[in-house]
Design a protein around this motif. Structure first.
Motif, mmCIF file in Angstrom:
data_model
loop_
_atom_site.group_PDB
_atom_site.id
_atom_site.type_symbol
_atom_site.label_atom_id
_atom_site.label_comp_id
_atom_site.label_asym_id
_atom_site.label_seq_id
_atom_site.Cartn_x
_atom_site.Cartn_y
_atom_site.Cartn_z
ATOM 1 N N TYR A 71 1.173 -13.645 9.153
ATOM 2 C CA TYR A 71 1.380 -13.878 7.717
ATOM 3 C C TYR A 71 0.641 -12.868 6.847
ATOM 4 O O TYR A 71 1.190 -12.366 5.864
ATOM 5 C CB TYR A 71 0.923 -15.296 7.370
ATOM 6 N N PHE A 72 -0.606 -12.569 7.197
ATOM 7 C CA PHE A 72 -1.438 -11.754 6.303
ATOM 8 C C PHE A 72 -1.699 -10.333 6.796
ATOM 9 O O PHE A 72 -1.910 -9.440 5.971
ATOM 10 C CB PHE A 72 -2.796 -12.441 6.075
ATOM 11 N N ILE A 73 -1.721 -10.123 8.106
ATOM 12 C CA ILE A 73 -2.130 -8.821 8.634
ATOM 13 C C ILE A 73 -0.941 -7.919 8.942
ATOM 14 O O ILE A 73 -0.873 -6.768 8.477
ATOM 15 C CB ILE A 73 -3.005 -8.992 9.894
ATOM 16 N N GLN A 74 -0.013 -8.425 9.717
ATOM 17 C CA GLN A 74 1.112 -7.591 10.126
ATOM 18 C C GLN A 74 1.943 -7.035 8.966
ATOM 19 O O GLN A 74 2.394 -5.893 9.039
ATOM 20 C CB GLN A 74 2.010 -8.362 11.093
ATOM 21 N N PRO A 75 2.154 -7.788 7.853
ATOM 22 C CA PRO A 75 2.982 -7.247 6.759
ATOM 23 C C PRO A 75 2.373 -6.037 6.047
ATOM 24 O O PRO A 75 3.072 -5.391 5.255
ATOM 25 C CB PRO A 75 3.114 -8.439 5.799
ATOM 26 N N ILE A 76 1.105 -5.717 6.287
ATOM 27 C CA ILE A 76 0.496 -4.567 5.616
ATOM 28 C C ILE A 76 -0.152 -3.621 6.630
ATOM 29 O O ILE A 76 -1.105 -2.909 6.311
ATOM 30 C CB ILE A 76 -0.559 -5.011 4.576
ATOM 31 N N SER A 77 0.360 -3.614 7.848
ATOM 32 C CA SER A 77 -0.241 -2.802 8.903
ATOM 33 C C SER A 77 0.303 -1.381 8.947
ATOM 34 O O SER A 77 -0.266 -0.530 9.637
ATOM 35 C CB SER A 77 -0.023 -3.472 10.265
ATOM 36 N N GLU A 78 1.381 -1.084 8.220
ATOM 37 C CA GLU A 78 1.957 0.259 8.211
ATOM 38 C C GLU A 78 2.174 0.710 6.775
ATOM 39 O O GLU A 78 2.240 -0.108 5.852
ATOM 40 C CB GLU A 78 3.269 0.290 8.989
ATOM 41 N N VAL A 79 2.305 2.026 6.593
ATOM 42 C CA VAL A 79 2.405 2.591 5.249
ATOM 43 C C VAL A 79 3.646 2.088 4.522
ATOM 44 O O VAL A 79 3.586 1.706 3.342
ATOM 45 C CB VAL A 79 2.413 4.138 5.314
ATOM 46 N N TRP A 80 4.795 2.050 5.217
ATOM 47 C CA TRP A 80 6.012 1.620 4.547
ATOM 48 C C TRP A 80 5.912 0.162 4.103
ATOM 49 O O TRP A 80 6.514 -0.241 3.092
ATOM 50 C CB TRP A 80 7.229 1.832 5.450
ATOM 51 N N GLN A 81 5.099 -0.637 4.825
ATOM 52 C CA GLN A 81 4.914 -2.028 4.425
ATOM 53 C C GLN A 81 4.062 -2.136 3.162
ATOM 54 O O GLN A 81 4.252 -3.050 2.350
ATOM 55 C CB GLN A 81 4.279 -2.800 5.580
ATOM 56 N N LEU A 82 3.133 -1.211 2.988
ATOM 57 C CA LEU A 82 2.364 -1.185 1.741
ATOM 58 C C LEU A 82 3.278 -0.876 0.552
ATOM 59 O O LEU A 82 3.063 -1.382 -0.553
ATOM 60 C CB LEU A 82 1.243 -0.145 1.841
ATOM 61 N N HIS A 83 4.277 -0.057 0.781
ATOM 62 C CA HIS A 83 5.260 0.211 -0.269
ATOM 63 C C HIS A 83 6.033 -1.062 -0.616
ATOM 64 O O HIS A 83 6.299 -1.327 -1.793
ATOM 65 C CB HIS A 83 6.221 1.308 0.173
ATOM 66 N N GLU A 84 6.393 -1.836 0.392
ATOM 67 C CA GLU A 84 7.090 -3.103 0.143
ATOM 68 C C GLU A 84 6.186 -4.066 -0.627
ATOM 69 O O GLU A 84 6.644 -4.820 -1.482
ATOM 70 C CB GLU A 84 7.519 -3.735 1.470
ATOM 71 N N LEU A 85 4.897 -4.031 -0.314
ATOM 72 C CA LEU A 85 3.944 -4.866 -1.053
ATOM 73 C C LEU A 85 3.923 -4.466 -2.518
ATOM 74 O O LEU A 85 3.897 -5.333 -3.420
ATOM 75 C CB LEU A 85 2.553 -4.717 -0.441
ATOM 76 N N ALA A 86 3.931 -3.168 -2.809
ATOM 77 C CA ALA A 86 3.942 -2.696 -4.198
ATOM 78 C C ALA A 86 5.210 -3.120 -4.919
ATOM 79 O O ALA A 86 5.173 -3.482 -6.108
ATOM 80 C CB ALA A 86 3.794 -1.173 -4.230
ATOM 81 N N ILE A 87 6.351 -3.096 -4.215
ATOM 82 C CA ILE A 87 7.613 -3.523 -4.823
ATOM 83 C C ILE A 87 7.543 -4.983 -5.233
ATOM 84 O O ILE A 87 7.990 -5.367 -6.324
ATOM 85 C CB ILE A 87 8.781 -3.276 -3.842
ATOM 86 N N LYS A 88 6.979 -5.828 -4.364
ATOM 87 C CA LYS A 88 6.865 -7.251 -4.668
ATOM 88 C C LYS A 88 5.824 -7.519 -5.752
ATOM 89 O O LYS A 88 5.974 -8.433 -6.566
ATOM 90 C CB LYS A 88 6.483 -8.024 -3.399
ATOM 91 N N ALA A 89 4.746 -6.711 -5.761
ATOM 92 C CA ALA A 89 3.645 -6.963 -6.693
ATOM 93 C C ALA A 89 3.972 -6.520 -8.115
ATOM 94 O O ALA A 89 3.481 -7.112 -9.079
ATOM 95 C CB ALA A 89 2.378 -6.260 -6.218
ATOM 96 N N ALA A 90 4.793 -5.480 -8.263
ATOM 97 C CA ALA A 90 5.051 -4.907 -9.589
ATOM 98 C C ALA A 90 5.571 -5.934 -10.594
ATOM 99 O O ALA A 90 5.010 -6.079 -11.685
ATOM 100 C CB ALA A 90 6.000 -3.718 -9.472
ATOM 101 N N PRO A 91 6.651 -6.692 -10.295
ATOM 102 C CA PRO A 91 7.114 -7.672 -11.281
ATOM 103 C C PRO A 91 6.118 -8.793 -11.514
ATOM 104 O O PRO A 91 6.008 -9.294 -12.646
ATOM 105 C CB PRO A 91 8.432 -8.189 -10.677
ATOM 106 N N LEU A 92 5.392 -9.192 -10.475
ATOM 107 C CA LEU A 92 4.402 -10.258 -10.654
ATOM 108 C C LEU A 92 3.318 -9.825 -11.624
ATOM 109 O O LEU A 92 2.902 -10.592 -12.513
ATOM 110 C CB LEU A 92 3.786 -10.623 -9.305
ATOM 111 N N ILE A 93 2.825 -8.596 -11.481
ATOM 112 C CA ILE A 93 1.760 -8.104 -12.357
ATOM 113 C C ILE A 93 2.277 -7.949 -13.782
ATOM 114 O O ILE A 93 1.611 -8.372 -14.747
ATOM 115 C CB ILE A 93 1.214 -6.768 -11.820
ATOM 116 N N LEU A 94 3.451 -7.342 -13.946
ATOM 117 C CA LEU A 94 4.002 -7.142 -15.284
ATOM 118 C C LEU A 94 4.171 -8.467 -16.023
ATOM 119 O O LEU A 94 3.770 -8.613 -17.188
ATOM 120 C CB LEU A 94 5.351 -6.429 -15.190
ATOM 121 N N ILE A 95 4.768 -9.430 -15.357
ATOM 122 C CA ILE A 95 5.013 -10.730 -16.008
ATOM 123 C C ILE A 95 3.701 -11.443 -16.289
ATOM 124 O O ILE A 95 3.486 -11.982 -17.384
ATOM 125 C CB ILE A 95 5.928 -11.600 -15.134
#
Length: 370
Positions: free
Chosen positions: A50-74
Motif C-alpha cells: 500500500y505505502f512502499i511499492q507505489p513509490i519505489s520507482e521514478v515513474w511511480q513518483l510521477h503518478e504520485l504527482a499527478i494524483k497530488a496536483a488536484p488535491l493540493i490545488l483544491i
C-alpha cells in the motif's frame, strides 16, 4: 444518568497542536492494520504493497504527482474558506465545471490551434469553477442559505450535467458509441514535465505555485489578515470595517477558481478528453487534505502527497492482494476521523456530568389542602 460534555480548554497545547496530524496518521495505520488482519491479509505485507511499492520507482513518483496536483490545488482554496469559517463542500462540482468550461475550445473549436489554446483553456477552467462557486455564495449572502447544503447539492448537478454532455451534444461521432468527447489536439494537451521519466505534467507546478501564493497572501497581506479576523471573530471584523458578504464571495470565488484550474488540468493533462467521470472524488478528499495540512497551504502540499498515495495504494492492493480499491476511501475516512478527533481533544476536554434523580415533593397535608 451520565452525559459527556466538551469544555473548552483555557489554553491549548502547542506541542500537541503540532503533533496532531502525526498522531492521527499513526492511529490510522493501527486501525488499517486491524482492518487488513480482519480481511485475512498480513498487515506488514499489505502496508508494503500500500505505502512502499507505489513509490519505489521514478515513474511511480510521477503518478504520485499527478494524483497530488488536484488535491493540493483544491485544498489550498478550501483552506481559505475554512479559515474564514465559510464551508464550501462543493469543490467536486467546481472541479467538474472547470473541466467542462476549459474543454469548450478543444471540443467545439478543434480547428483552433496554436500557443493561445492552452492558456485560454486554463483561464476558462478557472472562470467555470469560480462561476459555479458563486452560486452558493450568492444564495448565502442574499437569502442566508446554508452554504454546506447548497454547495454539496450542486456537486450532483455538475456530475449529471457532465454525463449528459458526453452522452449527448458533445459525444464523439467517431467514438463507436462510447460516452466521451473527441480527443484533444496537441495544442490543448498540458505538457509533461519530464517526458522521458514519467507522465507528471504542469498541473503539479500549478499546485505548488498556488500553495506558495496563498501562503504569502494569508501570512503577509491585508486580505489574509481579514480572512483570519472574520473567521475567528466576525464581530471584531465588522468593527474593523471588514465586509462579511464580500468575504463570502472572495473565498468562494478563489476556491472555485483553483478547483476549476485543477479540473481542466486533469482533463487536459492526465485524461485528454471529457468522460462521464473525470474525478475519483478529488473534491471531497481535498477536505481531508486541508485539515490534515492544518489549513496551512505549505502543510497542504505534504498532506496532498500523503492522500495521493492512498489512491495509488488502493490500486496496488487491488491488483496484488485482490482487495477492493475502496480500501483507499476507508483509509481516507479514518484519517479524517482521527484528525478531527485529535483536534477536538486539543481544543476541548471531556467532562462527565451526572444527573441527579428528580425529587418528588411530598403530598400536602390534608389540613393544608383544605
Amino acid at each position: 444518568m451520565m452525559r459527556l460534555e466538551l469544555v473548552k480548554r483555557p489554553q491549548r497545547s502547542a506541542l500537541f497542536s503540532v503533533l496532531s496530524p502525526f498522531i492521527a496518521f499513526a492511529l490510522t495505520v493501527i486501525a488499517g492494520a486491524t482492518m487488513f488482519a480482519l480481511l485475512g491479509v498480513n498487515p506488514f505485507n499489505a502496508f508494503n504493497v500500500y505505502f512502499i511499492q507505489p513509490i519505489s520507482e521514478v515513474w511511480q513518483l510521477h503518478e504520485l504527482a499527478i494524483k497530488a496536483a488536484p488535491l493540493i490545488l483544491i485544498a489550498v482554496g478550501l483552506s481559505v474558506c475554512y479559515k474564514a469559517n465559510i464551508w464550501n463542500i462543493g469543490a467536486e462540482g467546481q472541479f467538474i465545471l472547470g473541466g467542462i468550461f476549459g474543454s469548450i475550445i478543444p471540443v467545439l473549436f478543434p480547428q483552433f490551434e496554436g500557443p493561445l489554446v492552452l492558456p485560454l483553456m486554463l483561464l476558462l477552467g478557472m472562470v467555470g469553477g469560480a462561476l459555479y462557486a458563486a452560486i452558493p455564495a450568492l444564495l448565502k449572502t442574499r437569502f442566508s442559505t446554508n452554504e454546506i447544503l447548497t454547495s454539496l447539492m450542486l456537486v450532483y448537478v455538475a456530475q449529471l450535467f457532465l454525463d449528459w454532455l458526453v452522452r449527448g451534444p458533445w459525444r464523439d461521432p467517431q467514438g463507436h458509441g462510447f460516452p466521451q468527447t473527441i480527443q484533444f489536439g496537441d495544442s490543448a494537451i498540458l505538457p509533461e514535465l519530464m517526458p522521458d521519466a514519467g507522465r507528471a505534467n504542469w498541473g503539479f507546478v500549478f499546485a505548488l505555485v498556488a500553495a506558495v501564493a496563498v501562503w504569502l497572501m494569508m501570512s503577509r497581506m491585508l486580505k489574509g489578515f481579514e480572512v483570519r479576523v472574520l473567521g475567528s471573530s466576525p464581530r471584531a471584523g465588522r468593527f474593523a470595517g471588514f465586509g462579511f458578504n464580500k468575504m463570502v464571495f472572495f473565498t468562494f470565488l478563489l476556491s472555485g477558481a483553483l478547483a476549476g484550474l485543477a479540473g481542466i488540468s486533469e482533463v487536459s493533462g492526465a485524461i485528454g478528453q471529457l468522460q462521464p467521470v473525470i474525478s475519483p472524488g478529488y473534491g471531497f478528499t481535498a477536505i481531508i487534505v486541508a485539515f490534515l495540512g492544518r489549513l496551512n497551504p505549505l502543510g497542504i502540499v505534504a498532506a496532498g502527497l500523503v492522500l495521493a498515495l492512498t489512491y495509488l495504494g488502493g490500486e496496488a492492493v487491488q491488483s496484488a492482494l485482490g482487495i477492493s480499491d475502496k480500501v483507499a476511501r476507508v483509509f481516507q475516512g479514518m484519517l479524517l476521523f482521527f484528525v478531527l478527533g485529535c483536534d477536538t481533544l486539543i481544543h476541548y476536554r471531556i467532562r462527565l456530568i451526572g444527573f441527579a434523580a428528580p425529587k418528588l415533593e411530598a403530598a400536602p397535608k390534608l389540613e393544608e389542602a383544605r
